[in-house]
Scaffold this motif. Structure first.
Motif, PDB file in Angstrom:
ATOM      1  N   SER A 230       0.821  -1.211   0.000  1.00  0.00           N
ATOM      2  CA  SER A 230       0.000   0.000   0.000  1.00  0.00           C
ATOM      3  C   SER A 230       0.855   1.261   0.000  1.00  0.00           C
ATOM      4  O   SER A 230       0.424   2.320  -0.474  1.00  0.00           O
ATOM      5  N   ARG A 231       2.075   1.130   0.526  1.00  0.00           N
ATOM      6  CA  ARG A 231       3.033   2.258   0.526  1.00  0.00           C
ATOM      7  C   ARG A 231       4.436   1.697   0.602  1.00  0.00           C
ATOM      8  O   ARG A 231       4.691   0.767   1.379  1.00  0.00           O
ATOM      9  N   VAL A 232       5.347   2.253  -0.196  1.00  0.00           N
ATOM     10  CA  VAL A 232       6.746   1.799  -0.214  1.00  0.00           C
ATOM     11  C   VAL A 232       7.658   2.980   0.108  1.00  0.00           C
ATOM     12  O   VAL A 232       7.489   4.073  -0.439  1.00  0.00           O
ATOM     13  N   GLY A 233       8.620   2.742   0.996  1.00  0.00           N
ATOM     14  CA  GLY A 233       9.580   3.779   1.350  1.00  0.00           C
ATOM     15  C   GLY A 233      11.005   3.277   1.291  1.00  0.00           C
ATOM     16  O   GLY A 233      11.259   2.083   1.087  1.00  0.00           O
ATOM     17  N   PHE A 234      11.947   4.209   1.477  1.00  0.00           N
ATOM     18  CA  PHE A 234      13.372   3.894   1.536  1.00  0.00           C
ATOM     19  C   PHE A 234      13.938   4.583   2.777  1.00  0.00           C
ATOM     20  O   PHE A 234      13.983   5.816   2.845  1.00  0.00           O
ATOM     21  N   SER A 235      14.360   3.794   3.742  1.00  0.00           N
ATOM     22  CA  SER A 235      14.803   4.354   5.016  1.00  0.00           C
ATOM     23  C   SER A 235      16.151   5.049   4.922  1.00  0.00           C
ATOM     24  O   SER A 235      16.444   5.959   5.688  1.00  0.00           O
ATOM     25  N   GLY A 236      17.017   4.589   4.018  1.00  0.00           N
ATOM     26  CA  GLY A 236      18.363   5.158   3.889  1.00  0.00           C
ATOM     27  C   GLY A 236      19.446   4.256   4.429  1.00  0.00           C
ATOM     28  O   GLY A 236      20.551   4.223   3.896  1.00  0.00           O
ATOM     29  N   ASP A 237      19.177   3.517   5.504  1.00  0.00           N
ATOM     30  CA  ASP A 237      20.163   2.556   6.017  1.00  0.00           C
ATOM     31  C   ASP A 237      19.460   1.516   6.871  1.00  0.00           C
ATOM     32  O   ASP A 237      18.286   1.655   7.231  1.00  0.00           O
ATOM     33  N   HIS A 238      20.180   0.463   7.205  1.00  0.00           N
ATOM     34  CA  HIS A 238      19.587  -0.681   7.893  1.00  0.00           C
ATOM     35  C   HIS A 238      19.139  -0.349   9.319  1.00  0.00           C
ATOM     36  O   HIS A 238      18.094  -0.825   9.773  1.00  0.00           O
ATOM     37  N   SER A 239      19.931   0.449  10.020  1.00  0.00           N
ATOM     38  CA  SER A 239      19.556   0.836  11.382  1.00  0.00           C
ATOM     39  C   SER A 239      18.245   1.600  11.374  1.00  0.00           C
ATOM     40  O   SER A 239      17.384   1.405  12.242  1.00  0.00           O
ATOM     41  N   ARG A 240      18.084   2.460  10.382  1.00  0.00           N
ATOM     42  CA  ARG A 240      16.865   3.253  10.262  1.00  0.00           C
ATOM     43  C   ARG A 240      15.668   2.363   9.910  1.00  0.00           C
ATOM     44  O   ARG A 240      14.550   2.609  10.375  1.00  0.00           O
ATOM     45  N   THR A 241      15.896   1.328   9.123  1.00  0.00           N
ATOM     46  CA  THR A 241      14.812   0.390   8.809  1.00  0.00           C
ATOM     47  C   THR A 241      14.256  -0.236  10.080  1.00  0.00           C
ATOM     48  O   THR A 241      13.034  -0.328  10.264  1.00  0.00           O
ATOM     49  N   ILE A 242      15.157  -0.676  10.951  1.00  0.00           N
ATOM     50  CA  ILE A 242      14.707  -1.252  12.222  1.00  0.00           C
ATOM     51  C   ILE A 242      13.865  -0.241  12.997  1.00  0.00           C
ATOM     52  O   ILE A 242      12.784  -0.563  13.495  1.00  0.00           O
ATOM     53  N   ALA A 243      14.356   0.981  13.076  1.00  0.00           N
ATOM     54  CA  ALA A 243      13.663   2.015  13.850  1.00  0.00           C
ATOM     55  C   ALA A 243      12.277   2.300  13.286  1.00  0.00           C
ATOM     56  O   ALA A 243      11.300   2.462  14.040  1.00  0.00           O
ATOM     57  N   LEU A 244      12.163   2.348  11.970  1.00  0.00           N
ATOM     58  CA  LEU A 244      10.875   2.664  11.342  1.00  0.00           C
ATOM     59  C   LEU A 244       9.853   1.561  11.538  1.00  0.00           C
ATOM     60  O   LEU A 244       8.668   1.821  11.775  1.00  0.00           O
ATOM     61  N   VAL A 245      10.300   0.315  11.435  1.00  0.00           N
ATOM     62  CA  VAL A 245       9.363  -0.794  11.629  1.00  0.00           C
ATOM     63  C   VAL A 245       9.022  -0.944  13.111  1.00  0.00           C
ATOM     64  O   VAL A 245       7.864  -1.181  13.482  1.00  0.00           O
ATOM     65  N   GLN A 246      10.006  -0.790  13.967  1.00  0.00           N
ATOM     66  CA  GLN A 246       9.746  -0.904  15.407  1.00  0.00           C
ATOM     67  C   GLN A 246       8.761   0.157  15.881  1.00  0.00           C
ATOM     68  O   GLN A 246       7.922  -0.105  16.758  1.00  0.00           O
TER      69      GLN A 246
END
Length: 289
Positions: free
Chosen positions: A168-184
């Motif tokens: 429904s929506r796709v994003g790009f966090s910029g780095d792996h640490s940020r991916t964890i933070a966004l999903v958490q």
């Protein structure tokens, strides 16, 4: 006597400084796949190690993005780079004669984790769960192998569609640490990232596993590597590339290896990354940086 001792120490330090500035400047960079402070700690240790091993002034130059790392390598602002599988392929295409010369032992068997916030209600499985369709999803950097290329490959393989048509929506966090933070945080329901970054974050207590968990692991693939410019011997003397390769393979400092989450480094060459190159070509990401 005290004055003479102080004067002698000053002369020694001046002499050492003068000799040091006469050594050639050797620069390297790395893709910014984690938070900047952690990368600085890691690669400043590497710079100190290489300075001692190679007899040069080795300097780590941080960059803000994957494209910036590739550009610095292309423009000879750096002679060596710690790339991911995809960024390494892209950089070597731009600098004829450049070579992958070393990879972490674990990089031979790399993986991507798909993670999900508990609110998504996704049950982990041996196959990529069909239930991720329709959720919100974040990749890492657009140029990341583990955070973009490989997860997109598997999404397209399972669903037969581009990610924008699956989620429904796709994003790009910029780095792996940020991916964890966004999903958490619940900002995205699903994400994909480098397994080693996740595992380290869990060990360090930086992940609330009551809120976010791994739901699927990709098959293994070759990923990170040290890539060197093909003209390096012209600037630093015959045999320098070989000496550099030996130095990288000989890294055994526990602090450096732990900062990489690697047990050691092993030889690599361009052929190791042909599968990455082919995958990037197949889904149209080879020039996407």
């Amino acid at each position: 006597m005290r004055y003479l001792t102080a004067l002698l120490a000053l002369l020694v330090s001046i002499g050492g400084f003068a000799a040091d500035t006469q050594r050639p400047q050797f620069t390297f960079t790395a893709i910014p796949d984690q938070n900047e402070a952690e990368l600085m700690r890691r690669f400043e240790q590497v710079a100190h190690y290489l300075s001692g091993q190679l007899g040069v002034n080795a300097r780590y130059i941080p960059v803000k993005s994957y494209p910036a790392a590739i550009t610095a390598f292309r423009n000879n602002q750096v002679q060596l780079a710690w790339f991911g599988g995809l960024s390494g392929v892209q950089a070597r295409r731009m600098v004829p004669g450049s070579e992958a010369i070393a990879q972490g032992y674990e990089d031979q068997f790399f993986k991507t984790y798909f993670i999900a916030h508990k609110s998504a209600g996704i049950t982990p499985g041996d196959e990529l769960p069909q239930a991720i369709a329709g959720k919100t999803f974040t990749f890492g950097s657009k140029g990341s192998t583990s955070g973009r290329l490989m997860p997109e490959f598997h999404i397209r393989k399972v669903f037969g569609k581009a990610p924008a048509q699956v989620f429904s929506r796709v994003g790009f966090s910029g780095d792996h640490s940020r991916t964890i933070a966004l999903v958490q945080s619940g900002a995205f329901e699903i994400g994909a990232l480098n397994y080693a970054v996740w595992d380290k974050a869990v060990v360090q207590g930086d992940v609330d596993t009551n809120q976010v968990s791994v739901i699927w692991t990709t098959p293994e693939y070759a990923d990170y590597q040290w890539t060197v410019r093909g003209d390096i011997d012209e600037h630093f003397g015959a045999g320098f590339k070989e000496q550099l390769g030996r130095a990288l393979l000989a890294i055994d400092d526990k602090r450096i290896l732990e900062s990489f989450s690697r047990s050691g480094f092993v030889p690599a060459d361009n052929d190791v990354y042909q599968a990455i190159k082919q995958t990037a070509q197949d889904i149209g990401l080879l020039d996407d940086f």
